[in-house]
Design an enzyme around this catalytic site. Structure first.
Site, mmCIF file in Angstrom:
data_model
loop_
_atom_site.group_PDB
_atom_site.id
_atom_site.type_symbol
_atom_site.label_atom_id
_atom_site.label_comp_id
_atom_site.label_asym_id
_atom_site.label_seq_id
_atom_site.Cartn_x
_atom_site.Cartn_y
_atom_site.Cartn_z
ATOM 1 N N TRP A 118 5.097 6.959 5.061
ATOM 2 C CA TRP A 118 3.940 7.333 6.484
ATOM 3 C C TRP A 118 3.955 7.371 8.041
ATOM 4 O O TRP A 118 3.988 6.034 8.080
ATOM 5 C CB TRP A 118 2.110 7.163 5.513
ATOM 6 C CG TRP A 118 1.313 7.183 6.651
ATOM 7 C CD1 TRP A 118 0.633 8.161 6.741
ATOM 8 C CD2 TRP A 118 -0.084 5.999 6.754
ATOM 9 N NE1 TRP A 118 -0.856 8.415 7.178
ATOM 10 C CE2 TRP A 118 -0.995 7.094 7.345
ATOM 11 C CE3 TRP A 118 -0.458 5.335 6.547
ATOM 12 C CZ2 TRP A 118 -1.741 6.799 8.044
ATOM 13 C CZ3 TRP A 118 -1.145 4.084 6.497
ATOM 14 C CH2 TRP A 118 -2.688 5.082 7.046
ATOM 15 N N ASP A 159 1.822 0.363 -1.544
ATOM 16 C CA ASP A 159 0.852 0.761 -1.066
ATOM 17 C C ASP A 159 0.150 2.280 -1.893
ATOM 18 O O ASP A 159 0.532 2.926 -2.236
ATOM 19 C CB ASP A 159 1.390 2.090 0.574
ATOM 20 C CG ASP A 159 0.269 2.729 0.881
ATOM 21 O OD1 ASP A 159 0.579 2.856 2.040
ATOM 22 O OD2 ASP A 159 -1.041 2.577 0.615
ATOM 23 N N LYS A 188 -8.721 9.765 -1.020
ATOM 24 C CA LYS A 188 -9.302 10.837 -1.301
ATOM 25 C C LYS A 188 -9.021 10.792 -2.860
ATOM 26 O O LYS A 188 -9.627 11.389 -2.666
ATOM 27 C CB LYS A 188 -7.364 10.702 -1.918
ATOM 28 C CG LYS A 188 -5.959 10.450 -0.034
ATOM 29 C CD LYS A 188 -6.060 10.585 0.754
ATOM 30 C CE LYS A 188 -5.917 9.721 1.552
ATOM 31 N NZ LYS A 188 -5.297 11.216 3.070
HETATM 32 C C1 LIG Z 1 0.706 6.550 2.523
HETATM 33 C C2 LIG Z 1 -0.148 6.543 2.957
HETATM 34 N N1 LIG Z 1 -0.597 5.043 2.564
HETATM 35 C C3 LIG Z 1 -2.507 4.865 3.559
HETATM 36 C C4 LIG Z 1 -2.515 5.417 4.299
HETATM 37 C C5 LIG Z 1 -4.559 4.838 4.592
HETATM 38 O O1 LIG Z 1 -5.683 5.480 4.259
HETATM 39 P P1 LIG Z 1 -6.651 5.226 4.463
HETATM 40 O O2 LIG Z 1 -7.115 4.358 6.033
HETATM 41 O O3 LIG Z 1 -7.841 6.880 4.584
HETATM 42 O O4 LIG Z 1 -6.864 4.655 3.520
HETATM 43 C C6 LIG Z 1 -2.821 7.071 3.720
HETATM 44 C C7 LIG Z 1 -3.613 7.874 4.457
HETATM 45 N N2 LIG Z 1 -2.865 9.395 5.108
HETATM 46 O O5 LIG Z 1 -3.772 10.196 5.512
HETATM 47 C C8 LIG Z 1 -3.659 11.494 5.354
HETATM 48 C C9 LIG Z 1 -1.930 11.934 5.938
HETATM 49 O O6 LIG Z 1 -1.425 11.397 5.825
HETATM 50 O O7 LIG Z 1 -1.939 13.068 6.558
HETATM 51 C C10 LIG Z 1 -1.285 7.341 3.118
HETATM 52 O O8 LIG Z 1 -1.309 8.454 3.339
#
Ligand SMILES: Cc1ncc(COP(=O)(O)O)c(CNOCC(=O)O)c1O
Length: 401
Positions: free
Chosen positions: A133, A214, A250
């Site tokens: 990510w 994660d 999500k």
């Molecule tokens: C692997 C991972 N970790 C952590 C997160 C953190 O998400 P949040 O802080 O919203 O819970 C995300 C959220 N990704 O966002 C969408 C995208 O990649 O287009 C994530 O994909």
């Protein structure tokens, strides 16, 4: 003139910037496959019915006040979050070996965990998968850790580079921190099999590497909360220690409510309570205490068995719709005879497909077909609907022929 006169314009975030470009496009058949946020068949964001119900209960509860939460957040939310990922019968929970803090969604959980490690852990190197990510590098670097990569994705097979992964983790210094996507790897959609996870676990434990899971998509990959938590539970079952960042963005659709939790599984209860006390010292000067509304929604759903079951049904429906988009896209490309092997579209799981399209092909699809996606070729399957699959298939076909 201004004291900030020398500040330069920052670049757009590679992921969120796609939506900025999409919003500017006047084309009627533009398609946003960038940000990983669920969309319905009608292309609209979804607020789960069970979330609406929980919110209604909260609004009607006249006894609720808006006092500060404790630094670690809602205690019951924390307990229920730990149970969600570790399992109701988790020995680690029964033995009080888990320290949990409600944090600002997944990102906040990762950051608090990273700051804690930078302050209290002897090893400051964290290995993240290649690719990962986009925000991971920045979160860990800002916390003072040094980021290295371990091989993960194999572009030739569009699958897992398992040998490379084992070699890189095998070569990591003893005690190094290793970031593991619990399920639905972002951006590749490629996950290790259960057998491969077991080999990864053995290798990591033999070298005393510290797992940092994660978990941003629990229940979203397979539709089953338990199946998607399996890798985490394998590690915790061996009695070892690990960090787990959870996000409800999500799987509960609580994106903007910023609901998440960091759990630190320790080897002994007295360690967990001291770790918990030190977590407070990391959080207090960062944002003092977390927001009450989103975590109250999640807690209301998690603690009521009827609402929990209703949530599971809605969650599976989201996962199933994404899986059907995979099938429809694969079938559309097969029907068109689009050159290349597109089976990775149905083999990969979770929100994203790592298409293998290069940045020039992506730029072509954006320019000629108004398809918005990240330049690494990732598409968010949640952004597709039966109506728009043909348009995407046309764009991919044109891009590769
Ligand atoms: C692997 C991972 N970790 C952590 C997160 C953190 O998400 P949040 O802080 O919203 O819970 C995300 C959220 N990704 O966002 C969408 C995208 O990649 O287009 C994530 O994909």
């Amino acid at each position: 003139d201004s004291v900030f006169a020398s500040i330069v314009q920052a670049p757009e975030d590679p992921i969120l910037g796609v939506t900025v470009a999409y919003n500017k496009d006047p084309s009627p058949n533009k398609l946003n496959l960038g940000v990983g946020a669920y969309r319905t068949e009608e292309g609209k964001p979804l607020v789960l019915n069970v979330v609406r119900k929980a919110e209604q209960l909260l609004v009607n509860d006249q006894s609720r006040v808006k006092e500060y939460l404790p630094i670690l957040g809602l205690a019951e939310f924390n307990k229920l979050s730990a149970k969600l990922i570790l399992g109701n019968d988790s020995p680690a929970i029964q033995e009080n070996r888990v320290a949990t803090a409600q944090c600002l969604s997944g990102t906040g959980s990762l950051r608090v965990g990273a700051e804690f490690l930078a302050k209290h852990y002897h090893q400051r190197t964290i290995y993240i998968p290649q690719p990962s990510w986009g925000n991971h590098v920045k979160v860990f670097t800002m916390a003072g850790l040094s980021v290295k990569n371990y091989r993960y994705y194999d572009p030739t097979t569009r699958g897992l580079n398992f040998q490379g992964l084992l070699e890189d983790l095998g070569a990591a210094p003893a005690g190094a921190i290793v970031l593991l996507h619990a399920c639905a790897h972002n951006p590749t959609g490629v996950d290790p099999t259960v057998e491969e996870w077991e080999q990864i676990r053995q290798s990591m434990r033999s070298k005393g590497l510290l797992p940092f899971f994660d978990s941003a998509y629990q229940g979203f990959a397979s539709g089953s909360l338990d199946a998607d938590a399996q890798p985490v539970r394998m590690f915790v079952a061996d009695g070892g220690e690990c960090f787990i960042a959870q996000s409800y963005a999500k799987n509960m659709g609580l994106y903007g409510e910023r609901v998440g939790a960091l759990s630190i599984v320790c080897k002994a209860a007295d360690v967990a309570s001291r770790v918990e006390s030190q977590l407070k010292l990391v959080i207090r000067p960062m944002y003092s205490n977390p927001p009450i509304h989103g975590a109250s929604i999640a807690m209301t759903i998690l603690k009521n068995s009827d609402m929990y079951n209703e949530w599971k049904i809605e969650l599976k429906a989201m996962a199933d719709r994404i899986i059907s988009m995979r099938k429809q896209l694969f079938d559309a490309l097969s029907a068109k005879g689009t050159p290349g092997d597109w089976s990775h579209i149905i083999k990969q799981i979770g929100m994203f497909t790592f298409t293998g399209l290069n940045s020039d092909q992506v730029a072509f699809m954006t320019k000629e077909y108004h398809i918005y996606m990240t330049s690494d070729g990732r598409i968010s399957m949640a952004g597709l609907s039966s109506k728009t699959v043909p348009h995407l298939a046309d764009a991919i076909h044109a891009a590769v022929t």
